[in-house]
Design a protein around this motif. Structure first.
Motif, PDB file in Angstrom:
ATOM      1  N   ALA A 104       0.821  -1.217   0.000  1.00  0.00           N
ATOM      2  CA  ALA A 104       0.000   0.000   0.000  1.00  0.00           C
ATOM      3  C   ALA A 104       0.851   1.262   0.000  1.00  0.00           C
ATOM      4  CB  ALA A 104      -0.928  -0.006   1.215  1.00  0.00           C
ATOM      5  N   LYS A 105       2.058   1.164   0.577  1.00  0.00           N
ATOM      6  CA  LYS A 105       2.964   2.325   0.580  1.00  0.00           C
ATOM      7  C   LYS A 105       3.715   2.485  -0.729  1.00  0.00           C
ATOM      8  CE  LYS A 105       3.813   2.409   5.584  1.00  0.00           C
ATOM      9  NZ  LYS A 105       4.826   2.285   6.659  1.00  0.00           N
ATOM     10  N   GLY A 106       3.555   1.542  -1.641  1.00  0.00           N
ATOM     11  CA  GLY A 106       4.220   1.645  -2.930  1.00  0.00           C
ATOM     12  C   GLY A 106       5.614   1.086  -2.980  1.00  0.00           C
ATOM     13  N   VAL A 107       5.972   0.233  -2.025  1.00  0.00           N
ATOM     14  CA  VAL A 107       7.286  -0.390  -2.046  1.00  0.00           C
ATOM     15  C   VAL A 107       7.383  -1.315  -3.259  1.00  0.00           C
ATOM     16  CG1 VAL A 107       8.891  -1.875  -0.779  1.00  0.00           C
ATOM     17  CG2 VAL A 107       7.415  -0.273   0.459  1.00  0.00           C
ATOM     18  N   PRO A 108       8.502  -1.272  -3.995  1.00  0.00           N
ATOM     19  CA  PRO A 108       8.642  -2.144  -5.170  1.00  0.00           C
ATOM     20  C   PRO A 108       8.459  -3.621  -4.805  1.00  0.00           C
ATOM     21  CG  PRO A 108      10.377  -0.491  -5.137  1.00  0.00           C
ATOM     22  CD  PRO A 108       9.664  -0.373  -3.831  1.00  0.00           C
ATOM     23  N   GLU A 109       7.848  -4.358  -5.733  1.00  0.00           N
ATOM     24  CA  GLU A 109       7.525  -5.763  -5.474  1.00  0.00           C
ATOM     25  C   GLU A 109       8.777  -6.595  -5.228  1.00  0.00           C
ATOM     26  OE1 GLU A 109       4.907  -8.748  -4.670  1.00  0.00           O
ATOM     27  OE2 GLU A 109       4.470  -6.631  -5.109  1.00  0.00           O
ATOM     28  N   GLY A 110       9.859  -6.288  -5.941  1.00  0.00           N
ATOM     29  CA  GLY A 110      11.091  -7.032  -5.733  1.00  0.00           C
ATOM     30  C   GLY A 110      11.645  -6.853  -4.329  1.00  0.00           C
ATOM     31  N   ARG A 111      11.577  -5.631  -3.814  1.00  0.00           N
ATOM     32  CA  ARG A 111      12.059  -5.383  -2.451  1.00  0.00           C
ATOM     33  C   ARG A 111      11.151  -6.059  -1.425  1.00  0.00           C
ATOM     34  NH1 ARG A 111      12.980   0.557   0.407  1.00  0.00           N
ATOM     35  NH2 ARG A 111      13.778  -0.267   2.403  1.00  0.00           N
ATOM     36  N   ILE A 112       9.845  -6.050  -1.677  1.00  0.00           N
ATOM     37  CA  ILE A 112       8.914  -6.735  -0.773  1.00  0.00           C
ATOM     38  C   ILE A 112       9.239  -8.224  -0.724  1.00  0.00           C
ATOM     39  CG2 ILE A 112       6.509  -7.421  -0.461  1.00  0.00           C
ATOM     40  CD1 ILE A 112       5.678  -4.717  -1.565  1.00  0.00           C
TER      41      ILE A 112
END
Length: 328
Positions: free
Chosen positions: A231-239
């Motif tokens: 929801a905060k817009g963190v990149p999917e790879g970093r998640i």
């Protein structure tokens, strides 16, 4: 992890480990001596004499004519002084035999462990990220196949394919006895001989880590902190790397610490199939020869290695997850 509490934690664990080692030594001794068979008869048969007087002499020489509790006391006294006894079959100290064979077993199990953990985590992460797709189904089917297939059958099939049919890799032994190799040439020859046994031993555990990583990653992916990061817009790879995979690795690390010890036990079958000169093959030969001293020495050394690996796993777990305390 609070570093100030680490010395106390290590001291407590070492004391508990010492008690566990003593208990394991007692159990191993009683189990070995409860097994059918008389070592004196085997030695006499190898010597070509079954004379009762000669067998009685052998029993006295190796202390087999003493009461069981006396033999146990002598064995525990010797173990505390790191004296693992003498092999009647090899005519060598047991400690020397084990030290000669231990590097081969550590090389085999270490290579299989690295293959299993790295390959299993990679395949499990790929399956979790592609959940519900053909890739997920293919990885799951492959993992179940490796898990359900007996190790000796996998080893024989790999020998038939890569050694007999394709002639890519050597099939047995640790090195080519007909060649006088040194330096990089020797290491390359050992590496070629290592591929098939390490692959045979590692594929089974690779399947376990792949299934475990997939399941834990899918479970972590549904947690609130992952949804908040998206929801905060963190990149999917970093998640995937920092949030899902790191938390999913915690049960994998725990399981890896347990499985690392089982790898040593599983190497007995693989070393027998591939004639790998490790302590697993040494234990198998000692079992056939009723060489109690060697069997007890191998069991003692493997028990110590398993306990050390479990202690290292606890420390690594505390490093990976800062929430874990090293108290209690």
């Amino acid at each position: 992890m609070d570093a100030s509490r680490l010395p106390g934690f290590l001291l407590r664990r070492l004391l508990k480990s010492a008690l566990v080692i003593v208990a394991i030594a007692i159990c191993n001794f009683l189990l070995i001596h409860a097994a059918p068979g008389d070592p004196a008869s085997v030695i006499a048969g190898q010597s070509g004499s079954a004379d009762p007087q000669f067998m009685e002499q052998l029993r006295h020489q190796f202390g087999l004519d003493r009461p069981l509790h006396v033999q146990l006391g002598i064995y525990l006294r010797d173990v505390l002084t790191l004296d693992l006894g003498f092999s009647h079959r090899q005519q060598m100290p047991v400690a020397t035999l084990i030290l000669d064979r231990l590097p081969a077993t550590l090389l085999l199990t270490g290579a299989a462990f690295l293959l299993a953990v790295s390959g299993g985590v990679a395949l499990g992460a790929l399956a979790a990220r592609r959940a519900g797709t053909w890739a997920d189904s293919a990885i799951t089917a492959l993992a179940l196949t490796f898990y359900a297939t007996p190790l000796f059958w996998v080893g024989l099939m790999l020998v038939l394919l890569f050694s007999v049919q394709l002639e890519w890799l050597p099939s047995f032994g640790m090195s080519d006895p007909g060649l006088d190799l040194h330096g990089p040439a020797l290491w390359w020859d050992v590496a070629q001989h290592l591929v098939l046994p390490a692959l045979t031993l590692g594929l089974f555990y690779l399947a376990v880590y792949a299934r475990l990583t997939r399941a834990t990653m899918l479970e972590v992916a549904d947690q609130d902190f992952v949804k908040t990061a998206r929801a905060k817009g963190v990149p999917e790879g970093r998640i995937l790397r920092a949030h899902i995979l790191r938390n999913a690795l915690l049960p994998v690390i725990t399981f890896a610490g347990i499985q690392a010890g089982q790898l040593i036990g599983g190497s007995i079958l693989v070393e027998t199939v591939f004639a790998w000169p490790g302590i697993g093959r040494l234990a198998f030969d000692a079992l056939l020869a009723r060489d109690y001293a060697v069997l007890l020495g191998v069991f003692f050394c493997t028990s110590v290695m398993v306990i050390v690996l479990n202690l290292a796993t606890d420390l690594l777990y505390a490093v990976v997850d800062p929430r874990v305390e090293v108290t209690g």
